[in-house]
Scaffold this active site. Sequence first.
Site, short mmCIF file in Angstrom:
data_model
loop_
_atom_site.label_atom_id
_atom_site.label_comp_id
_atom_site.label_asym_id
_atom_site.label_seq_id
_atom_site.Cartn_x
_atom_site.Cartn_y
_atom_site.Cartn_z
N ARG A 54 181.41 19.21 30.34
CA ARG A 54 180.39 19.15 31.39
C ARG A 54 180.05 17.69 31.75
NH1 ARG A 54 177.03 22.64 34.35
NH2 ARG A 54 177.49 24.58 33.26
N GLU A 63 168.12 23.96 33.91
CA GLU A 63 168.52 22.63 33.45
C GLU A 63 168.38 21.51 34.47
OE1 GLU A 63 172.19 24.61 32.17
OE2 GLU A 63 172.21 23.14 30.56
N1 MTE Z 1 162.37 26.51 29.46
C1 MTE Z 1 161.61 26.82 28.39
N2 MTE Z 1 160.31 27.03 28.58
N3 MTE Z 1 162.14 26.93 27.14
C2 MTE Z 1 163.48 26.70 26.91
O1 MTE Z 1 163.94 26.78 25.77
N4 MTE Z 1 165.66 26.09 27.89
C3 MTE Z 1 166.34 25.41 28.98
C4 MTE Z 1 165.88 25.96 30.33
N5 MTE Z 1 164.43 26.01 30.39
C5 MTE Z 1 164.32 26.35 28.03
C6 MTE Z 1 163.70 26.29 29.30
C7 MTE Z 1 167.78 25.52 28.92
S1 MTE Z 1 168.63 24.46 27.95
C8 MTE Z 1 168.46 26.44 29.65
S2 MTE Z 1 170.14 26.51 29.62
C9 MTE Z 1 167.78 27.42 30.48
O2 MTE Z 1 166.37 27.28 30.45
C10 MTE Z 1 168.17 28.80 29.96
O3 MTE Z 1 167.53 29.82 30.64
P1 MTE Z 1 168.00 30.34 32.08
O4 MTE Z 1 169.49 30.49 32.03
O5 MTE Z 1 167.29 31.61 32.23
O6 MTE Z 1 167.60 29.30 33.06
N1 HPA Z 2 176.55 25.37 29.54
C1 HPA Z 2 175.76 25.71 28.52
N2 HPA Z 2 176.17 26.28 27.45
C2 HPA Z 2 177.47 26.51 27.32
C3 HPA Z 2 178.36 26.16 28.34
C4 HPA Z 2 177.88 25.57 29.51
O1 HPA Z 2 178.60 25.24 30.44
N3 HPA Z 2 179.58 26.51 27.91
C5 HPA Z 2 179.42 27.02 26.67
N4 HPA Z 2 178.15 27.03 26.32
MO1 MOS Z 3 171.03 25.29 27.79
S1 MOS Z 3 171.63 23.48 27.02
O1 MOS Z 3 172.62 25.64 28.42
O2 MOS Z 3 170.88 26.22 26.39
#
Ligand code: MTE
Ligand code: HPA
Ligand code: MOS
Length: 763
Positions: free
Chosen positions: A304, A705
């Site tokens: 990534r 993210e």
């Molecule tokens: N928001 C909160 N409150 N707590 C979390 O742990 N994780 C982040 C983001 N926002 C997180 C967060 C990360 S690393 C990711 S990948 C996404 O939320 C995962 O959830 P989603 O795929 O539903 O966005």
């Molecule tokens: N994003 C987050 N988590 C992951 C990914 C990615 O692209 N690939 C494998 N785990």
């Molecule tokens: Mo988020 S770093 O893809 O859990």
Amino acid sequence: MNNIDAKTHVRGQSIYLDDIPVIQGTLYAACFDSPMAHGVIKQLDISIAEQSKGVIKVITYKNIMGENQIGGIIPDEPLLAEHHVHFCGMPIALVIAETDEDARAAVKKIKVDIDPLPIITDARAAAAKGELIVPPRKFKLGDTTKAWNECAYIFEGTTETNGQEHLYIETQGAYAVPQENNSIKIYSSTQGPTAVQKTVSKVTGLAMHQIEIDVTRLGGGFGGKEDQANTWAALCAVAAHILKRPVKYALHRMEDMRMTGKRHPYSSDFRIGLNKDLKIMAYEATFYQNAGAAADLSSAVLERTLFHCTNSYYIPNVTATAYSCRTNLPPNTAFRGFGGPQGMFVIEAAIAKAADKLGIDKTVIQQKNLLQTDNELPYGQKLVSEAHECWNKADELYNIDKIKNDVENFNKKNNLYKKGMALMPICFGISFTNTMMNHARSLVHVYSDGSVNISTGAVEMGQGVNTKILQVAAQIFSINPNKIKINTTNTFRIANTSPSAASATADLNGKATLIACTEILNRLKQLTAEELKVDVTSIQLKNEKIIVDGKETELDWQKLVMLAFTKRVSLSEHAHYATPEIYFDKTKEKGHPFAYHVYGTAIITTTIDCLRGTYEVDSVKVVHDFGSSINKAIDLGQIEGGIVQGIGWMTMEEIIYDKDGKLRSNALSTYKVPDIYSVPKEMIIHFLHTDKDNLAIFKSKAVGEPPLMYGIGAYFALCDAIKAFNPSADIKFDAPMTPEKVLLNLYKKNSIAVSGVPIAHQV
Ligand code: MTE
Ligand code: HPA
Ligand code: MOS
């Protein structure tokens, strides 16, 4: 709609791992972990610990019935050390005792004698020794070798970005409860229940169908529990399986900080070339990722970094190379942005260097090179761009020139305080970069009273995914949201899931839910057509009423559901969704890996105190591409939280390992995270509403993210402020920009002559 967890959260009634009432006979685990970063175990003495108060057993690798292996992508990580230790904090033995306190007291009585081996903590040093986790990867677009000749200006440099502690409020933990016939049920604070199930299967030797993982919610994951929750669940499972008693382990904060991996630090080199019009013609970057002692998710994170190495800019000639370097630190892992932020920092630094040397504003180069629709990225995907829309809207709403003027005017009038500003555009790809992982399932039951229960693979960790999935069902059925409940995430209801990660959880699980609900809805409509003898296309379900040809009938949701039940029509559905259109060919490093991209522009201003080096982030003004948000309150929370977390990474959170590989920033007294006082004084988020077709759920783009990367702007805004005080400061690109570093830079003498002449040349 409010977050469905809001009330129980504020009342303290939400259930986390440590809130689950324990069963009588539950035992407690605690880990003995390596005090040395690298070495050979000569002797391990557990005898005194075994005799210690309340201790039932001390488990070592010898007691593991299955494979002593937890590596997810590459099998290079033992659950418990055998003869070698590779990092400080590596689990060596597990004490099982009657109480938590007994277990931890006994851990202190374990003795280990380790013959030291050389320790590597630095990525470049590891690369120089050929210590790579996977072969290097290279992304190429155009031909940089030729392109350098077309450049009027060429600059090069190096950058460092440090790691970041996840600091989820809920620490890692698991609770394993033996069931009949050797099965085990495990409550785990994990983003990836299936990963836990697989790992437990491997270490216990039990098949996956005997292992039930259940997750109610997490008190935060941020990537730290995508893979690294496996360890604690596996340890508890091994113990529970041996002792046939429930075993619980909830880590203390310092154990968690010491034993778990973090965001990957990166050391990078860049070379950037621009033509006379300030178009970036060529970019070369080399990334040295500090992977730690085992692969964990490093190879995926590395990928990534390459995907996002040009951030929000179109560059026709790119060569980007990435090395995942094995060091003697805890295995680093996923963290919000997943390598993307590390890649983006380098291009931003390259642009900053070019602007600085050319004596122009960084924003001029940024704006001139923003992505446009149909531009090709280094990995071959042509994109639909909102980069200009976000930038232009930010200018229209916030007036970039005025902010710049205000900063300059302030700086003219003030000697001991200086302001700085920076813009940070972002472009982030949505989908797991590993195409295979982009699928999900949903199980929807409509009960005979009209209430609905939904299970998916989504894990709620504060990001509001359960609320969004509930909204999807409420919209498809057109029923009151209070008729719907989202179930815990459980491997016996939903199988073979991808972790909740990559910001794609609501898209993937929401779409599976949409398909399942639509299937049930169609059955209900068919039944209505037969019952009322009308054409199925004339039927609508709206606000729990059944409408035919625009007119209300005497049927309503509840009656129709009951009718379906009596007519033996299935009121349940299990649906599968796999993201269409995406693919990636690793042999060519080309493809279309992302369902879509998310864009945005942030304007960040900071003020530094030039006597003390301390600073404040004055404001973060954002235009963010949400697509068509289905929940603005949740999405706003994600943006605000992401920004603060990004600012923390870039400006204050400083992970320090000493040369022996020991974590020195091992508590909240030595590791500074943003608190309420370091939150920007002003955060304005404008929702750029875009309505183009995309693969997001109801066109509501993923938001988890991307906002973290706005925080990178805070770093450059601080550099800008430092320059206002000390124009000749040759500031190293070395994040985080802590107050100490600010202070040193403020009073640093011009060192350009010392550090080598910058290679700007005119062709
Ligand atoms: N928001 C909160 N409150 N707590 C979390 O742990 N994780 C982040 C983001 N926002 C997180 C967060 C990360 S690393 C990711 S990948 C996404 O939320 C995962 O959830 P989603 O795929 O539903 O966005
Ligand atoms: N994003 C987050 N988590 C992951 C990914 C990615 O692209 N690939 C494998 N785990
Ligand atoms: Mo988020 S770093 O893809 O859990």
